[in-house]
Design an enzyme around this catalytic site. Structure first.
Site, mmCIF file in Angstrom:
data_model
loop_
_atom_site.group_PDB
_atom_site.id
_atom_site.type_symbol
_atom_site.label_atom_id
_atom_site.label_comp_id
_atom_site.label_asym_id
_atom_site.label_seq_id
_atom_site.Cartn_x
_atom_site.Cartn_y
_atom_site.Cartn_z
ATOM 1 N N TYR A 75 0.811 -1.220 0.000
ATOM 2 C CA TYR A 75 0.000 0.000 0.000
ATOM 3 C C TYR A 75 0.848 1.276 0.000
ATOM 4 O O TYR A 75 1.827 1.378 0.735
ATOM 5 C CB TYR A 75 -0.926 0.027 1.239
ATOM 6 C CG TYR A 75 -1.479 1.402 1.505
ATOM 7 C CD1 TYR A 75 -2.590 1.869 0.801
ATOM 8 C CD2 TYR A 75 -0.854 2.285 2.378
ATOM 9 C CE1 TYR A 75 -3.058 3.154 0.992
ATOM 10 C CE2 TYR A 75 -1.309 3.570 2.573
ATOM 11 C CZ TYR A 75 -2.414 4.000 1.876
ATOM 12 O OH TYR A 75 -2.870 5.283 2.051
ATOM 13 N N GLY A 123 1.954 4.680 1.121
ATOM 14 C CA GLY A 123 3.078 5.170 1.914
ATOM 15 C C GLY A 123 3.991 4.090 2.465
ATOM 16 O O GLY A 123 5.149 4.343 2.778
ATOM 17 N N HIS A 157 5.696 18.111 6.230
ATOM 18 C CA HIS A 157 4.420 17.574 5.734
ATOM 19 C C HIS A 157 3.523 18.775 5.407
ATOM 20 O O HIS A 157 2.607 19.099 6.139
ATOM 21 C CB HIS A 157 3.822 16.701 6.849
ATOM 22 C CG HIS A 157 2.600 15.947 6.461
ATOM 23 N ND1 HIS A 157 1.670 15.526 7.395
ATOM 24 C CD2 HIS A 157 2.142 15.505 5.266
ATOM 25 C CE1 HIS A 157 0.698 14.864 6.783
ATOM 26 N NE2 HIS A 157 0.959 14.844 5.498
ATOM 27 N N SER A 207 -3.143 14.242 7.882
ATOM 28 C CA SER A 207 -3.788 13.584 6.738
ATOM 29 C C SER A 207 -5.305 13.745 6.801
ATOM 30 O O SER A 207 -5.902 13.683 7.870
ATOM 31 C CB SER A 207 -3.440 12.101 6.731
ATOM 32 O OG SER A 207 -2.074 11.944 6.456
ATOM 33 N N ALA A 208 -5.904 13.943 5.620
ATOM 34 C CA ALA A 208 -7.360 14.048 5.453
ATOM 35 C C ALA A 208 -7.973 15.231 6.210
ATOM 36 O O ALA A 208 -9.095 15.167 6.677
ATOM 37 C CB ALA A 208 -8.041 12.738 5.839
ATOM 38 N N CYS A 209 -7.221 16.337 6.326
ATOM 39 C CA CYS A 209 -7.758 17.570 6.914
ATOM 40 C C CYS A 209 -7.888 18.670 5.866
ATOM 41 O O CYS A 209 -7.978 19.841 6.195
ATOM 42 C CB CYS A 209 -6.872 18.059 8.059
ATOM 43 S SG CYS A 209 -7.130 17.175 9.589
ATOM 44 N N PHE A 259 -13.766 24.804 2.303
ATOM 45 C CA PHE A 259 -13.477 24.607 0.876
ATOM 46 C C PHE A 259 -13.073 25.923 0.211
ATOM 47 O O PHE A 259 -12.160 26.574 0.674
ATOM 48 C CB PHE A 259 -14.652 23.896 0.188
ATOM 49 C CG PHE A 259 -14.960 22.565 0.817
ATOM 50 C CD1 PHE A 259 -14.050 21.513 0.728
ATOM 51 C CD2 PHE A 259 -16.128 22.358 1.553
ATOM 52 C CE1 PHE A 259 -14.298 20.285 1.331
ATOM 53 C CE2 PHE A 259 -16.381 21.143 2.167
ATOM 54 C CZ PHE A 259 -15.467 20.101 2.053
ATOM 55 N N SER A 260 -13.760 26.351 -0.858
ATOM 56 C CA SER A 260 -13.296 27.544 -1.581
ATOM 57 C C SER A 260 -13.420 28.814 -0.731
ATOM 58 O O SER A 260 -12.732 29.802 -0.986
ATOM 59 C CB SER A 260 -14.051 27.703 -2.899
ATOM 60 O OG SER A 260 -15.426 27.791 -2.666
#
Length: 600
Positions: A216, A218, A245, A267-269, A508-509
């Site tokens: 997988y 990483g 990072h 990660s995933a933020c 988001f934007s």
């Protein structure tokens, strides 16, 4: 075994290492990867034949394929990731430490004969632009065709790198195996792996990596987190630079003034979303240099310059849509690999959040017909791997060997309370304390519990290749170099919730509204901020909120100092920092006391 392949290698040290590894792992064949498109097509063909790769509909996703991993091999495995240093204290309390000699012996046993029945692929790769003073060259030896195809996207790899290495150049040795040897006549599984014996091991004494048992992302694409962060952070400390990072963006205001910012999130933020942000505010432009890793060095003019060492994006798929990140969807339209997403009947991909309603007849990430209402169709950590060159908002300086000058560093996490929308550090030392204090609700990128709050200093907890307290010290040392013009440091939090559990900020934007305020602060606009114990906060009228329907209560929640919440926060950080013992820099202790004293 030294037949055809050896004539392709002019570097005696590399040739010798390949020979030694081949004698240990006993592959059926050895192949030197040249990085060509025809080689990519051929290796992808091997995966298609074995059943691991499914070609997607060429009318929708030309030259793209879907790969399904084993359900036992779906994310980074921090519990099996090790830092090997002679002295345990050099690895520090946040890393899994092992004695290098003992670990090498253990790995010798695991790797012995592990590539029987397979091809050993030799992947010369470069992290950073070729011929840049920033760059590091590595060679990954692997038995995974998936790794070959992914490294072609994620790194500069092949003949060019071999040429750049010359006959005596130094390189990082990266050895990888899925750990699943084949007996003569034995049929292979679609995704070979060895979950019981996974090890991702970093040896700082010779700057090498050995990874066993996982295919997988990483864990297997060793240029990414292993070389570009775990090894590079260790090297950077001794050479006076930073391996982080972080995403890197170029931001241009309506007057045509351009600045570069780096931002660090776990990660995933929302790193990829911010890196490819599409501004709603007229006249502003955001361009992407990278979405995950930044190497930052002092330049000749005293400013800090950053490069993205990667050549591709390895983005989290779920939640990516035309609303949240249209540029990411455009980036992975062609020449991309999708891992563990769902498949539609017409050969397209799908994941949660891509559309409001799932299409009918989906095949889930495990390859089974999917029923709505049950488990997710795509794995929460499913990914797209796409070439950086395909990003529609790629910054013109993305491949600059010198890098780009950074004017602001931003730290963020996923926090539902206490932490305001944006605040500016009062000093470099305070900024380092903000980075050291980062914590975030956990996500699917790591194996383990989701939703728990975990401390993640600088979003480097899984990636710092040495003692984290020494890493804080290294960051602080930049302030003592009076020739440097250091960037301002900011904290942000897009994830505040109201009392009903709803997100207050649209994100988001609309995050550009926060970036705009930071931009103005780096231009020295004093009147738009008020000084508080936790840093400079925006004056409510200074944020561009046009078109947003935010109540005054919501704005107050986002931009005020919650004194009791912050006193708890300081106590929490202080408690966490006890793990570093006497190694914790006094400056951080002093900053925490200052914040506490001023709050009271």
């Amino acid at each position: 075994m030294t037949s055809a392949w050896s004539s392709e290698i002019q570097h005696e040290g590399l040739k010798q290492w390949i020979q030694e590894v081949a004698e240990l792992v006993t592959p059926d064949d050895i192949r030197i990867c040249n990085g060509s498109d025809s080689e990519y097509a051929e290796v992808y063909g091997i995966m298609e034949k074995s059943g691991v790769a499914i070609p997607l509909n060429p009318d929708v996703h030309p030259n793209c394929f879907l790969v399904r991993s084993s359900p036992e091999d779906v994310a980074r495995v921090e519990q099996f990731t090790f830092i090997c240093t002679t002295k345990k204290e050099d690895a520090g309390p946040t890393n899994n430490w092992r004695d290098p000699q003992e670990m090498r012996q253990e790995l010798q046993g695991l790797f012995r004969g592990c590539m029987r029945g397979r091809t050993l692929y030799v992947i010369p790769f470069c992290m950073g632009p070729l011929n840049s003073p920033f760059s590091l060259i590595g060679v990954e030896l692997t038995d995974s065709p998936y790794v070959v195809c992914s490294m072609k996207i994620m790194t500069r790899m092949g003949a060019e790198v071999l040429k750049s290495l010359g006959t005596t150049g130094s390189f990082h040795k990266c050895l990888h195996s899925v750990g699943a040897p084949l007996s003569p006549g034995e049929k292979d599984v679609a995704w070979p792996c060895n979950p019981k014996n996974m090890r991702i091991v970093h040896f700082q004494d010779d700057s090498s990596v050995m990874s066993f048992g996982s295919g997988y992302g990483g864990n297997a694409l060793l240029g990414k987190k292993s070389v570009a962060l775990r090894l590079a952070s260790y090297i950077a400390r001794s050479q006076g630079w930073l391996a982080e990072h972080m995403l890197i963006i170029g931001v241009t205001n309506p007057e045509g003034q351009k600045k570069y910012f780096a931002a660090s999130f776990p990660s995933a933020c929302g790193k990829t979303n911010l890196a490819m942000l599409m501004p709603k505010i007229p006249g502003w432009e955001v361009e992407c240099i990278g979405d995950d890793i930044a190497w930052i060095r002092p330049g000749p003019d005293g400013r800090l310059y950053a490069v993205n060492p990667e050549f591709g994006f390895f983005g989290v798929a779920p939640g990516t849509s035309e609303t949240t990140n249209p540029n990411a969807l455009a980036t992975c339209k062609t020449n991309s690999v999708f891992t563990n997403v769902a498949l539609t009947p017409d050969g397209n991909v799908w994941w949660e959040g891509l559309t409001s309603q799932p299409p009918e007849g989906l095949i889930d990430w495990r390859g089974n017909p999917w029923q709505p209402g049950g488990a997710p169709a795509a794995h929460p950590n499913s990914r797209f791997t796409a070439p950086v060159k395909q990003c529609p908002v790629l910054d013109p300086q993305w491949n600059s060997p010198e890098g780009v000058p950074i004017e602001a560093i931003i730290f963020g996490g996923r926090r539902s309370e206490t932490i305001p929308l944006v605040y500016e550090a009062l000093s470099w030392q305070h900024g380092v304390t903000i980075g050291a204090s980062m914590s975030s609700a956990t996500t699917a990128a790591i194996v383990g519990e989701q939703g728990k709050l975990r401390h993640d200093p600088f979003a480097m907890l899984p990636f710092c290749g040495y003692n984290m307290a020494h890493y804080f010290d290294h960051w602080l040392s930049f302030a003592s170099n009076t020739s440097l013009k250091l960037p301002k440091i900011y904290g942000v939090n897009w994830f505040r919730k109201d009392k009903d559990g709803n997100f207050i900020w649209p994100g988001f934007s609309d995050n550009l509204r926060v970036i705009e305020w930071i931009f103005r602060r780096t231009n020295g606009e004093e009147s738009i901020a008020k000084k508080t114990p936790i840093g400079y906060l925006p004056e409510e009228s200074s944020l561009n909120l046009e078109g947003l329907n935010l109540s005054s209560q919501a704005l107050q929640d986002l931009l005020s100092v919650d004194v009791s919440g912050w006193l708890k926060e300081v106590a929490n950080v202080r408690e966490y920092c006890k793990i570093f013992g006497s190694d914790l820099p006094q400056t951080i202790t002093d900053e925490l006391f200052r914040i506490e004293r001023e709050l009271k």
